[in-house]
Design a protein around this motif. Sequence first.
Motif, PDB file in Angstrom:
ATOM      1  N   LYS A 268      35.653   0.134  31.019  1.00  9.54           N
ATOM      2  CA  LYS A 268      34.679  -0.555  31.847  1.00  9.54           C
ATOM      3  C   LYS A 268      33.298  -0.056  31.456  1.00  9.54           C
ATOM      4  O   LYS A 268      33.103   1.135  31.231  1.00  9.54           O
ATOM      5  N   GLN A 273      25.060   0.614  31.364  1.00  9.12           N
ATOM      6  CA  GLN A 273      25.369  -0.222  30.201  1.00  9.12           C
ATOM      7  C   GLN A 273      25.364  -1.697  30.594  1.00  9.12           C
ATOM      8  O   GLN A 273      24.818  -2.545  29.896  1.00  9.12           O
ATOM      9  N   GLY A 299      25.055  10.071  24.438  1.00  8.01           N
ATOM     10  CA  GLY A 299      26.313   9.968  25.165  1.00  8.01           C
ATOM     11  C   GLY A 299      26.279   8.926  26.268  1.00  8.01           C
ATOM     12  O   GLY A 299      27.237   8.786  27.024  1.00  8.01           O
ATOM     13  N   LYS A 302      25.094   3.855  23.919  1.00  8.52           N
ATOM     14  CA  LYS A 302      24.194   2.819  23.397  1.00  8.52           C
ATOM     15  C   LYS A 302      24.916   1.895  22.420  1.00  8.52           C
ATOM     16  O   LYS A 302      24.666   0.691  22.390  1.00  8.52           O
ATOM     17  N   THR A 303      25.827   2.481  21.646  1.00  7.87           N
ATOM     18  CA  THR A 303      26.534   1.674  20.649  1.00  7.87           C
ATOM     19  C   THR A 303      27.203   0.468  21.292  1.00  7.87           C
ATOM     20  O   THR A 303      27.208  -0.628  20.735  1.00  7.87           O
ATOM     21  N   ASP A 623      30.333  10.660  16.784  1.00  5.12           N
ATOM     22  CA  ASP A 623      30.858  11.031  18.073  1.00  5.12           C
ATOM     23  C   ASP A 623      32.171  11.751  17.819  1.00  5.12           C
ATOM     24  O   ASP A 623      33.182  11.142  17.549  1.00  5.12           O
ATOM     25  N   ARG A 663      31.187  15.866  23.671  1.00  4.37           N
ATOM     26  CA  ARG A 663      31.287  14.437  23.872  1.00  4.37           C
ATOM     27  C   ARG A 663      32.687  14.076  24.371  1.00  4.37           C
ATOM     28  O   ARG A 663      32.930  12.959  24.776  1.00  4.37           O
TER      29      ARG A 663
HETATM   30  P1  ADP Z   1      25.039   7.247  22.364  1.00  2.00           P
HETATM   31  O1  ADP Z   1      24.814   6.517  21.073  1.00  2.00           O
HETATM   32  O2  ADP Z   1      24.295   6.636  23.488  1.00  2.00           O
HETATM   33  O3  ADP Z   1      24.800   8.706  22.259  1.00  2.00           O
HETATM   34  P2  ADP Z   1      27.727   6.368  21.998  1.00  2.00           P
HETATM   35  O4  ADP Z   1      27.426   4.924  21.947  1.00  2.00           O
HETATM   36  O5  ADP Z   1      27.995   7.070  20.731  1.00  2.00           O
HETATM   37  O6  ADP Z   1      26.549   7.104  22.747  1.00  2.00           O
HETATM   38  O7  ADP Z   1      28.926   6.566  23.002  1.00  2.00           O
HETATM   39  C1  ADP Z   1      29.454   7.826  23.294  1.00  2.00           C
HETATM   40  C2  ADP Z   1      30.949   7.758  23.524  1.00  2.00           C
HETATM   41  O8  ADP Z   1      31.233   7.132  24.758  1.00  2.00           O
HETATM   42  C3  ADP Z   1      31.723   6.971  22.501  1.00  2.00           C
HETATM   43  O9  ADP Z   1      32.876   7.687  22.198  1.00  2.00           O
HETATM   44  C4  ADP Z   1      32.073   5.691  23.171  1.00  2.00           C
HETATM   45  O10 ADP Z   1      33.282   5.152  22.681  1.00  2.00           O
HETATM   46  C5  ADP Z   1      32.205   6.130  24.589  1.00  2.00           C
HETATM   47  N1  ADP Z   1      31.896   5.088  25.562  1.00  2.00           N
HETATM   48  C6  ADP Z   1      30.914   4.185  25.485  1.00  2.00           C
HETATM   49  N2  ADP Z   1      30.884   3.415  26.578  1.00  2.00           N
HETATM   50  C7  ADP Z   1      31.872   3.850  27.389  1.00  2.00           C
HETATM   51  C8  ADP Z   1      32.347   3.484  28.677  1.00  2.00           C
HETATM   52  N3  ADP Z   1      31.771   2.487  29.349  1.00  2.00           N
HETATM   53  N4  ADP Z   1      33.383   4.158  29.186  1.00  2.00           N
HETATM   54  C9  ADP Z   1      33.947   5.156  28.509  1.00  2.00           C
HETATM   55  N5  ADP Z   1      33.559   5.563  27.295  1.00  2.00           N
HETATM   56  C10 ADP Z   1      32.527   4.934  26.719  1.00  2.00           C
END
Ligand code: ADP
Length: 813
Positions: A268, A273, A299, A302-303, A623, A663
């Motif tokens: 979710k 997000q 964390g 953003k991806t 990550d 992470r």
């Molecule tokens: P950022 O780039 O903002 O530092 P990432 O996009 O790399 O963060 O995401 C961090 C981790 O969280 C990744 O392993 C991703 O798969 C996980 N993630 C992203 N959105 C969710 C979510 N809604 N629920 C659980 N895990 C998530």
Amino acid sequence: MDKTCVEIAVPLPVDGTFFYHVPPNLVEEIRVGCRALVPFGNKKIEGYILGWGRPTTTCELKEIFQVMDAEPLFPERMVPFFRWISEYYIHPLGQVIQKTLPGGLNRPTYKVAWLTEEGFKCLEGGQIDKHDRKILETIKENPGKRVGLSLEVLKRLERRGWVRLRDHKGRPKTGPLFRTFISARETVHGPRSLEEIGIPLKAKDEQAFLEFILDHGPVMLSELSKRFTNARYLVKKWAQRGLLISQKRPVYRSPEGIVFHTGGPPGKLSRYQEQAVLQVNALLEKGRFSTCLLFGVTGSGKTEVYLQAVKRAIEMGKQAIVMVPEIALAIYMEAVFRSRINTRLAVYHSGLSQGQRYDQWMQMVRGEVDVVIGARSALFSPLPRLGLIVVDEEHDGAYKQDVAPRYHGRDAAVARGRLENAVVVLGSGTPSVQSYANCSLGRYRLITMPERVEHREFPEVEIVDMKALAQAKDNGDILSPRLMETIADTLKRGKQGMLFLNRRGFFRLYICRFCGTALACPNCDVSLIYHLEQQKLTCHYCGYECEPRQECPKCLRSGLRSWGFGTERLEHELKMHFPGARIARMDTDVARRKGRAQSIVKDFLEHKIDILLGTQMITKGYDVPEVTLVGVVGADLSLAFPDFRAAERTFQLLSQVAGRAGRGRERGKVIIQTHNPDHYAIRAAISRDYLGLYQKEMELREQLGFPPFTYLVCVRLQGNSRARTEQSARYLSERLKKTLERWPKRGKEIQILGPAEAPIAKLRGKYRWQILIKSKSPYLTQRLLRVAKKSSASALKTKGVQLILDVDPYQMM
Ligand code: ADP
Ligand code: ZN
């Protein structure tokens, strides 16, 4: 439309574009984005067709000879963007386009030589030294062939009248790759026709072989050979009997996407997000240009927001570019995208071979790609329906290109978005001061994600005061006991660690071992660097210099000591202390070897490496849930960097590095070794106080007149002679000042600092000087520089001095 003249940009150091007459027989072939062979001076060169048009002045136009490409190399929609790059970064348009296109397209030119009558006579009995005789003999034996000699030597022989030279164009280094395909003649269909053939199929696998081709249509010969050992024989046999035909067809070289364990889709979206996705999608629906800054802590996921936005753009029939600052990250991002959306994806970065880049490029021009992932150069992806550009880690200095055209990937992305009506999403956990300032000015929309996903905790940050350690242990170690002990513990528990060391060790910096002060310029608030050659400490901004000293300007004790170690020494130390651990190093030296960066990232993700150490290359992106320890070996190195962005960068680096820890489910630990535990950038990083840092920076920059309050251009002169380079620098700076005097009203808006010798006074055999231009308006500076460039061109040329204009410089070394 009048189809008699075209506008062409030539890849030469000249201003503006040129118009050529199109002979009627070529009109049909003219397409924007194709190359045309045109006369230029007394040469033939390949220029880029920008569109139909005619010059404002009437004059005799030359005719183009030939259109070189059957299909365009870039879409017409990109022309305004190329023009913008050319104008803003003050670089010739044709050269901008040339640098952008995949390398190897242009045919290399070289000299071919013949002996003249004079040359023959000379060989037969003239006065000639042994060396020259040998050369002439070689040319005599290979008339009109390429000679493996330097241009200088050839020109000398030509001046003597012994040889005649001519330019010869070689074959382009890259182009489509052709493979042999085998297929059945059109009259043959299905198994029935096999029966109709009626000839007993005796050879091994003969029936299966023919059926395979009939079922699969054109099959690559190499593929057949893999399946059937006697494929070549069978192809020949049945081709002779008229059943099969073999044809050459172009294929795409597939860049291998390494498959990572990227984790599935999140159950979710987090509250933040969800909001971010909604906002970006709303902008996409509008179908107009806008820029948003996605400020999401490391964390925060953003991806996932990028993914959703790209998905939406594709659903709307548009195309997207996702930019990351480094190749290693592009590979990671590619893996994430491939595992999550089923779409036509291309990757574009310098890690690909020339052929691969060409193929990816042509697929993009043809509109056969929905999303392009890549480093800085991916911004130039020739997408005809661009709707979205994502710039991940927008604050990263790697987006600035340090060879001409010296564009900044983020700033240029915003420009392209504006010109092509696309939405631009800049993402960062530590936004650049500039982008955040653009939000407060209302230019960018701010979207924030202040929490980590699934309420994961931020890591625990611990400071090790190296200053205290250095006092206790005269020779301050690379690794503090605290960090060593934590590494040992991490290894014991089977977890992974990352150690970060900013490598810029090629110069020394001076830090007081009593009070931690780094020696700084009195005018600029940047560090002073010791120059061995002059034996002076100098400021890289204003040219201030002084004698080297031991006495600390703050505490007045003689505690100033040179400092410097790099990642290699760190690796060495680690391996000595932890002989059983799997330790790998990642920095630009390592990554230069093809495929090496990929395999390190992969091994680290698969936990085949326990401790990964490296430069900023390791600080962002990946990550890795098992990373519980992040160590920052020398937090001060970036602080002492001679740059007004030093504090901003330090804050970003530390925050990004810290963000790598914990992470997964386990809370991470970050250990920062520093000599400046009280510096505002380090304090802000520890307490994750972005706004605190931002406000302090804005205050300082306003006082000192640095961006975003001013617009900066670094004008560099470099040449083989130190004296002539210096003279040229003084001459140019005078010219600039004189030109300004002639602009009484607006001239005051521009400040010219220098000339000063560049901090790296000699680089690659060239002596370097620089002038810094500060102003309120980019346009005025661009005008000034264009005038100065033109009027000083011949003077610089005779002095053998090269002029480099770096707009919005990130490094002034
Ligand atoms: P950022 O780039 O903002 O530092 P990432 O996009 O790399 O963060 O995401 C961090 C981790 O969280 C990744 O392993 C991703 O798969 C996980 N993630 C992203 N959105 C969710 C979510 N809604 N629920 C659980 N895990 C998530
Ligand atoms: Zn200074």
